[in-house]
Motif scaffolding. Structure first.
Motif, short mmCIF file in Angstrom:
data_model
loop_
_atom_site.label_atom_id
_atom_site.label_comp_id
_atom_site.label_asym_id
_atom_site.label_seq_id
_atom_site.Cartn_x
_atom_site.Cartn_y
_atom_site.Cartn_z
N ILE A 181 0.71 -1.06 0.06
CA ILE A 181 -0.02 -0.15 -0.06
C ILE A 181 0.98 1.08 0.16
O ILE A 181 1.79 1.44 0.99
N LEU A 182 1.10 1.85 -1.10
CA LEU A 182 1.56 3.24 -1.30
C LEU A 182 1.06 4.02 -1.96
O LEU A 182 0.91 3.88 -3.23
N THR A 183 0.47 5.34 -1.47
CA THR A 183 -0.51 6.03 -2.03
C THR A 183 -0.72 7.39 -1.61
O THR A 183 -0.31 7.72 -0.49
N LYS A 184 -0.92 8.11 -2.55
CA LYS A 184 -1.18 9.83 -2.08
C LYS A 184 -2.70 9.98 -1.80
O LYS A 184 -3.04 10.92 -1.23
N VAL A 201 -5.43 1.06 -0.38
CA VAL A 201 -5.28 1.38 -1.86
C VAL A 201 -3.83 1.20 -2.23
O VAL A 201 -2.88 1.37 -1.53
N HIS A 202 -3.67 0.05 -3.26
CA HIS A 202 -2.34 -0.20 -3.57
C HIS A 202 -1.79 0.78 -4.77
O HIS A 202 -2.27 1.61 -5.14
N ALA A 203 -0.46 0.71 -4.64
CA ALA A 203 0.54 1.74 -5.63
C ALA A 203 -0.17 1.73 -6.91
O ALA A 203 -0.57 0.72 -7.61
N THR A 204 -0.39 2.71 -7.63
CA THR A 204 -0.98 2.91 -8.93
C THR A 204 0.13 3.78 -9.63
O THR A 204 1.27 4.26 -9.13
N GLN A 205 -0.15 4.19 -11.09
CA GLN A 205 0.66 4.99 -11.68
C GLN A 205 0.64 6.55 -11.45
O GLN A 205 0.92 7.49 -12.13
N ASN A 206 -0.11 6.74 -10.19
CA ASN A 206 -0.11 8.15 -10.01
C ASN A 206 1.20 8.96 -9.72
O ASN A 206 2.20 8.39 -9.12
N ASP A 251 1.56 16.69 -1.57
CA ASP A 251 1.10 15.41 -1.31
C ASP A 251 1.66 14.69 -0.19
O ASP A 251 2.71 14.92 0.20
N LEU A 252 0.65 14.08 0.66
CA LEU A 252 1.02 13.06 1.69
C LEU A 252 1.18 11.76 1.24
O LEU A 252 0.34 11.35 0.56
N VAL A 253 2.01 11.02 1.40
CA VAL A 253 2.02 9.62 0.71
C VAL A 253 2.11 8.49 2.34
O VAL A 253 2.97 8.72 3.03
N LEU A 254 1.02 7.79 2.07
CA LEU A 254 1.14 6.74 3.16
C LEU A 254 1.45 5.46 2.62
O LEU A 254 1.10 4.85 1.63
N CYS A 255 2.43 4.99 3.32
CA CYS A 255 3.27 3.72 3.03
C CYS A 255 2.90 2.51 3.97
O CYS A 255 3.53 2.62 5.05
N ASP A 256 2.23 1.61 3.69
CA ASP A 256 2.02 0.35 4.45
C ASP A 256 2.56 -0.78 3.76
O ASP A 256 1.93 -1.31 2.94
#
Length: 463
Positions: free
Chosen positions: A223-226, A233-238, A244-249
């Motif tokens: 899970i790495l997402t803005k 939410v898993h990582a996307t091409q965003n 931006d704040l980035v949450l990494c789980d």
């Protein structure tokens, strides 16, 4: 693998608890991605792994015949033709010997063995399968309808396994800490290498390489997402932007199948802005308050409610909530911002033993799992014991869809300042998560310390 005596003792304890019957542990099979020979990375069933230590080999069965005091591994040696593709493979007898298993049979002898025990009236113990192919194999093996497989699972076996696996041995804690340290390395890389212009998937790919380089793989999809306002939410091409704040789980699974699970939230740019820092401090205070209260005998549900109260108090100070914090939590108003549970057990599964049933793993006959929104997502509620391994992961999630829906319904207007929340609908979310072993008098942080305060995160980011 651990020394064979570890697995022999685990099986002895299980036999001692169950007293009689035939226990069947199906190992996992390969799982195709899009055609038969293109497989997902193999992951062994964790209960099979716990009692045998045999990892990385599909299509095995392990039986414990309690009444005849026999432990039997059913599996086929690789043929020369198969080794054309896979390379050299250890004989089943060698794998069994490392686990202290003295009896090995080929798989096509399994059905006759089980049928004979059933005809003699021996009780059959097995766990409810979480994979469709395992359920089909069990139905065929036992000669029952597919719909009867779950119904006939052994509750006594489930309870016996939970009682064993929830208490982590010193050997296990060493392995868990290895996985957590690889997880720390993943997060350190994420914080240092996230910047505007990079995509979420670019960073997530680098984190997976660290997990693989640590000897295992990721313990769950990263899970790495803005868009941290959404819980999983898993990582996307965003592409990440300034502000931006980035949450990494993310977490690593080590070579022996033990796992780590941590979360950090950090700016894409060099620094938190003032609003982000204020909200982060609320979450960090809730996290630290729950951690300080970890100790044997404390119900984890009470820690969840303590963290929720701290979140409400912080939001009230910022003007987004109002009224008495205890009343707000009792009413469930905090779930507008904190929709999940405070944490979970961790071990051979990232949500340890979740396939056995959360009501068996995280609750007791006297403490039932809630059905209320938010609280129903708390996987662990019961009293903590020494050598439990748990995560602590409070968060604040500003989900615009939930905010709009509940405002339209007029929900919790005694506690929520919806007008003030309008400016937060594009904020995102913040979570802070660490892993702890419960000690005799409190808890111990697992793994190397990782930047956690806003100041420490900014310092690491800009070092």
């Amino acid at each position: 693998m651990f020394p064979s005596k570890t697995y022999i003792e685990r099986r002895y304890q299980l036999k001692k608890t169950l007293k009689s019957g035939l226990v069947i542990f199906p190992g996992n099979a390969e799982s195709p991605m899009n055609y038969a020979d293109n497989w997902y990375p193999f992951m062994q069933d964790s209960s099979f792994l716990y009692y045998t230590g045999i990892n990385g080999i599909p299509n095995l069965y392990f039986l414990i015949d309690i009444d005849n005091d026999r432990d039997i591994l059913f599996g086929n040696d690789a043929t020369p033709e198969e080794m054309v593709w896979t390379g050299a493979a250890a004989p089943m007898a060698d794998l069994a010997a490392k686990s202290g298993i003295t009896s090995v049979k080929v798989v096509n002898e399994l059905e006759a063995y089980v049928r004979q025990k059933k005809q003699k009236g021996q009780q059959i113990h097995y766990l409810s399968p979480y994979r469709a192919d395992t359920k089909i194999r069990l139905a065929e093996l036992l000669g029952i309808k597919l719909a009867e497989v779950d119904k006939n699972k052994s509750v006594n076996l489930i309870k016996a396994i939970v009682a064993q696996r929830e208490i982590k041995s010193d050997e296990e804690l060493v392995e868990i800490e290895k996985a957590v340290n690889t997880t720390v390395a993943m997060h350190t890389h994420a914080i240092k290498n996230t910047r505007p212009g990079r995509t979420e998937l670019q960073i997530a790919g680098e984190l997976q390489s660290i997990a693989i380089g640590g000897g295992g793989n990721i313990a769950f999809p990263i899970i790495l997402t803005k868009n941290g306002q959404y819980l999983h939410v898993h990582a996307t091409q965003n592409t990440l932007s300034e502000g931006d704040l980035v949450l990494c789980d993310c977490g690593a699974e080590n070579a022996m199948g033990y796992t780590g699970d941590m979360t950090r939230t950090f700016p894409a740019g060099k620094k938190f802005n003032a609003l982000q820092r204020n909200v982060y401090d609320i979450v960090l205070n809730a996290h630290n308050s729950a951690v300080a209260a970890l100790k044997p005998g404390v119900h984890y549900k009470d820690l969840h409610l303590l963290a929720a109260k701290k979140l409400v108090e912080g939001l009230t100070d910022m003007g987004m909530m109002k009224g008495n914090a205890d009343d707000a939590v009792a009413a469930g108003a905090h779930t507008l911002f904190f929709q999940c549970g405070l944490g979970h057990m961790m071990g051979l599964d990232i949500h340890d033993m979740e396939n056995l049933g959360e009501h068996y793993v995280g609750y007791t006959p006297d403490l039932k799992k809630s059905t209320e929104f938010g609280l129903k997502s708390l996987r662990l509620g019961k009293a903590l014991k020494e050598n439990f391994v748990v995560t602590v992961e409070p968060g604040l999630y500003f989900n615009p869809f939930l905010i709009d829906a509940w405002r339209a319904e007029g929900k919790y207007t005694d506690f929520v300042n919806y007008d003030e929340l309008e400016k937060m609908k594009n904020f995102g979310g913040i979570r802070v998560e660490e892993d702890f072993a419960i000690t005799a008098s409190g808890s111990r942080l697992l793994g190397k310390p990782l930047a956690k305060t806003p100041e420490a995160i900014e310092e690491l980011k800009n070092s």
